[in-house]
Design a protein around this motif. Sequence first.
Motif, PDB file in Angstrom:
ATOM      1  N   LEU A 130       0.814  -1.212   0.000  1.00 50.89           N
ATOM      2  CA  LEU A 130       0.000   0.000   0.000  1.00 50.89           C
ATOM      3  C   LEU A 130       0.849   1.263   0.000  1.00 50.89           C
ATOM      4  CD1 LEU A 130      -2.732  -1.151   2.521  1.00 50.89           C
ATOM      5  CD2 LEU A 130      -2.977  -0.913   0.042  1.00 50.89           C
ATOM      6  N   ALA A 131       2.020   1.202   0.610  1.00 49.39           N
ATOM      7  CA  ALA A 131       2.895   2.378   0.697  1.00 49.39           C
ATOM      8  C   ALA A 131       3.618   2.654  -0.616  1.00 49.39           C
ATOM      9  CB  ALA A 131       3.913   2.190   1.814  1.00 49.39           C
ATOM     10  N   GLU A 132       3.752   1.659  -1.454  1.00 47.36           N
ATOM     11  CA  GLU A 132       4.567   1.757  -2.674  1.00 47.36           C
ATOM     12  C   GLU A 132       4.277   2.985  -3.543  1.00 47.36           C
ATOM     13  OE1 GLU A 132       5.138  -0.960  -6.580  1.00 47.36           O
ATOM     14  OE2 GLU A 132       5.249  -2.000  -4.646  1.00 47.36           O
ATOM     15  N   PRO A 133       3.007   3.299  -3.874  1.00 45.62           N
ATOM     16  CA  PRO A 133       2.793   4.447  -4.771  1.00 45.62           C
ATOM     17  C   PRO A 133       2.897   5.817  -4.085  1.00 45.62           C
ATOM     18  CG  PRO A 133       0.704   3.403  -4.263  1.00 45.62           C
ATOM     19  CD  PRO A 133       1.773   2.563  -3.631  1.00 45.62           C
ATOM     20  N   PHE A 134       3.075   5.836  -2.774  1.00 37.97           N
ATOM     21  CA  PHE A 134       3.096   7.091  -2.035  1.00 37.97           C
ATOM     22  C   PHE A 134       4.492   7.423  -1.549  1.00 37.97           C
ATOM     23  CE2 PHE A 134      -1.042   5.055  -1.217  1.00 37.97           C
ATOM     24  CZ  PHE A 134      -1.852   5.968  -1.858  1.00 37.97           C
ATOM     25  N   ASP A 135       4.739   8.694  -1.388  1.00 40.19           N
ATOM     26  CA  ASP A 135       6.004   9.150  -0.821  1.00 40.19           C
ATOM     27  C   ASP A 135       5.804   9.345   0.678  1.00 40.19           C
ATOM     28  OD1 ASP A 135       8.611  10.053  -0.620  1.00 40.19           O
ATOM     29  OD2 ASP A 135       8.083  12.118  -1.119  1.00 40.19           O
ATOM     30  N   MET A 136       5.596   8.216   1.373  1.00 39.34           N
ATOM     31  CA  MET A 136       5.390   8.277   2.818  1.00 39.34           C
ATOM     32  C   MET A 136       5.890   6.992   3.459  1.00 39.34           C
ATOM     33  SD  MET A 136       1.247   7.772   3.286  1.00 39.34           S
ATOM     34  CE  MET A 136       0.852   9.224   2.386  1.00 39.34           C
ATOM     35  N   SER A 137       6.098   7.073   4.739  1.00 34.75           N
ATOM     36  CA  SER A 137       6.633   5.931   5.489  1.00 34.75           C
ATOM     37  C   SER A 137       5.550   4.872   5.705  1.00 34.75           C
ATOM     38  CB  SER A 137       7.161   6.404   6.845  1.00 34.75           C
ATOM     39  OG  SER A 137       6.071   6.851   7.638  1.00 34.75           O
ATOM     40  N   PHE A 138       6.001   3.685   6.085  1.00 31.63           N
ATOM     41  CA  PHE A 138       5.066   2.620   6.433  1.00 31.63           C
ATOM     42  C   PHE A 138       4.218   3.051   7.630  1.00 31.63           C
ATOM     43  CE2 PHE A 138       7.374  -1.373   4.620  1.00 31.63           C
ATOM     44  CZ  PHE A 138       7.406  -0.778   3.382  1.00 31.63           C
ATOM     45  N   ALA A 139       4.825   3.792   8.552  1.00 30.83           N
ATOM     46  CA  ALA A 139       4.097   4.252   9.733  1.00 30.83           C
ATOM     47  C   ALA A 139       2.947   5.181   9.337  1.00 30.83           C
ATOM     48  CB  ALA A 139       5.036   4.961  10.698  1.00 30.83           C
ATOM     49  N   ALA A 140       3.184   6.047   8.363  1.00 32.14           N
ATOM     50  CA  ALA A 140       2.131   6.959   7.902  1.00 32.14           C
ATOM     51  C   ALA A 140       0.999   6.177   7.242  1.00 32.14           C
ATOM     52  CB  ALA A 140       2.708   7.995   6.949  1.00 32.14           C
ATOM     53  N   VAL A 141       1.346   5.187   6.443  1.00 31.47           N
ATOM     54  CA  VAL A 141       0.322   4.351   5.807  1.00 31.47           C
ATOM     55  C   VAL A 141      -0.450   3.583   6.880  1.00 31.47           C
ATOM     56  CG1 VAL A 141      -0.083   2.400   4.252  1.00 31.47           C
ATOM     57  CG2 VAL A 141       1.528   4.187   3.611  1.00 31.47           C
ATOM     58  N   SER A 142       0.247   3.111   7.888  1.00 33.37           N
ATOM     59  CA  SER A 142      -0.421   2.398   8.985  1.00 33.37           C
ATOM     60  C   SER A 142      -1.419   3.297   9.701  1.00 33.37           C
ATOM     61  CB  SER A 142       0.612   1.870   9.984  1.00 33.37           C
ATOM     62  OG  SER A 142       1.361   0.834   9.402  1.00 33.37           O
ATOM     63  N   LYS A 143      -1.083   4.578   9.857  1.00 32.06           N
ATOM     64  CA  LYS A 143      -2.028   5.510  10.483  1.00 32.06           C
ATOM     65  C   LYS A 143      -3.283   5.659   9.628  1.00 32.06           C
ATOM     66  CE  LYS A 143       1.200   8.284  13.159  1.00 32.06           C
ATOM     67  NZ  LYS A 143       1.753   9.626  13.399  1.00 32.06           N
ATOM     68  N   HIS A 144      -3.097   5.751   8.326  1.00 26.44           N
ATOM     69  CA  HIS A 144      -4.256   5.827   7.427  1.00 26.44           C
ATOM     70  C   HIS A 144      -5.097   4.554   7.540  1.00 26.44           C
ATOM     71  CE1 HIS A 144      -3.602   9.609   5.376  1.00 26.44           C
ATOM     72  NE2 HIS A 144      -2.337   9.286   5.126  1.00 26.44           N
ATOM     73  N   LEU A 145      -4.435   3.417   7.621  1.00 33.37           N
ATOM     74  CA  LEU A 145      -5.164   2.150   7.760  1.00 33.37           C
ATOM     75  C   LEU A 145      -5.955   2.107   9.063  1.00 33.37           C
ATOM     76  CD1 LEU A 145      -2.643  -0.483   6.361  1.00 33.37           C
ATOM     77  CD2 LEU A 145      -4.887   0.121   5.425  1.00 33.37           C
ATOM     78  N   ARG A 146      -5.392   2.653  10.137  1.00 37.61           N
ATOM     79  CA  ARG A 146      -6.114   2.675  11.414  1.00 37.61           C
ATOM     80  C   ARG A 146      -7.395   3.524  11.302  1.00 37.61           C
ATOM     81  NH1 ARG A 146      -0.983   2.322  13.451  1.00 37.61           N
ATOM     82  NH2 ARG A 146      -0.690   4.544  13.859  1.00 37.61           N
ATOM     83  N   VAL A 147      -7.317   4.636  10.596  1.00 34.78           N
ATOM     84  CA  VAL A 147      -8.512   5.455  10.393  1.00 34.78           C
ATOM     85  C   VAL A 147      -9.547   4.675   9.592  1.00 34.78           C
ATOM     86  CG1 VAL A 147      -9.424   7.545   9.289  1.00 34.78           C
ATOM     87  CG2 VAL A 147      -7.269   7.640  10.566  1.00 34.78           C
ATOM     88  N   LEU A 148      -9.100   4.003   8.537  1.00 32.80           N
ATOM     89  CA  LEU A 148     -10.016   3.205   7.716  1.00 32.80           C
ATOM     90  C   LEU A 148     -10.604   2.043   8.515  1.00 32.80           C
ATOM     91  CD1 LEU A 148      -7.933   3.241   4.418  1.00 32.80           C
ATOM     92  CD2 LEU A 148     -10.144   4.377   4.793  1.00 32.80           C
ATOM     93  N   GLU A 149      -9.788   1.437   9.368  1.00 29.86           N
ATOM     94  CA  GLU A 149     -10.287   0.362  10.242  1.00 29.86           C
ATOM     95  C   GLU A 149     -11.333   0.906  11.212  1.00 29.86           C
ATOM     96  OE1 GLU A 149      -7.471  -2.960  11.684  1.00 29.86           O
ATOM     97  OE2 GLU A 149      -6.151  -1.236  11.279  1.00 29.86           O
ATOM     98  N   GLY A 150     -11.058   2.074  11.781  1.00 27.01           N
ATOM     99  CA  GLY A 150     -11.990   2.687  12.724  1.00 27.01           C
ATOM    100  C   GLY A 150     -13.337   2.991  12.097  1.00 27.01           C
ATOM    101  N   ALA A 151     -13.323   3.263  10.804  1.00 23.46           N
ATOM    102  CA  ALA A 151     -14.567   3.527  10.077  1.00 23.46           C
ATOM    103  C   ALA A 151     -15.215   2.231   9.587  1.00 23.46           C
ATOM    104  CB  ALA A 151     -14.291   4.448   8.885  1.00 23.46           C
ATOM    105  N   GLY A 152     -14.549   1.105   9.803  1.00 23.62           N
ATOM    106  CA  GLY A 152     -15.092  -0.178   9.368  1.00 23.62           C
ATOM    107  C   GLY A 152     -14.889  -0.469   7.893  1.00 23.62           C
ATOM    108  N   LEU A 153     -14.055   0.345   7.229  1.00 30.98           N
ATOM    109  CA  LEU A 153     -13.841   0.172   5.789  1.00 30.98           C
ATOM    110  C   LEU A 153     -12.736  -0.824   5.460  1.00 30.98           C
ATOM    111  CD1 LEU A 153     -14.166   3.928   4.896  1.00 30.98           C
ATOM    112  CD2 LEU A 153     -15.691   2.106   4.118  1.00 30.98           C
TER     113      LEU A 153
END
Length: 119
Positions: free
Chosen positions: A38-61
């Motif tokens: 998931l991090a591959e196409p973005f210029d961001m760390s794995f930690a940043a992608v993990s934060k986005h995933l936590r938000v998506l998880e919190g929304a049930g998505l």
Amino acid sequence: MVKTLEDPLSKTFAALADPTRRAILARLAQGSANVGDLAEPFDMSFAAVSKHLRVLEGAGLVSRGRDAQYRPAMLDARPLAAASVWIDDYRRFWGDSFDALDDFLAQTAEAPTDQESAQ
């Protein structure tokens, strides 16, 4: 002060508000993926992608599996159904409004103006 979102629809829209999270969901629509994928196409760390995933998880998505140390993320589109229903109500409203405007404009174009009826 940060206001927490309680209702599922608010959580869904808050999660969808970020373009990176929408891109992650689009990628997960193709199949499960790990943080590295998931991090591959973005210029961001794995930690940043993990934060986005936590938000998506919190929304049930997004749900996360567990296979040893591999934790694939998977799309769960069910919360999008409620968002779609909410949006459809407004789609009907705007459709009806535009139809009424269309009718009004058609009647206005057909009605003679004062100058035309005087001639």
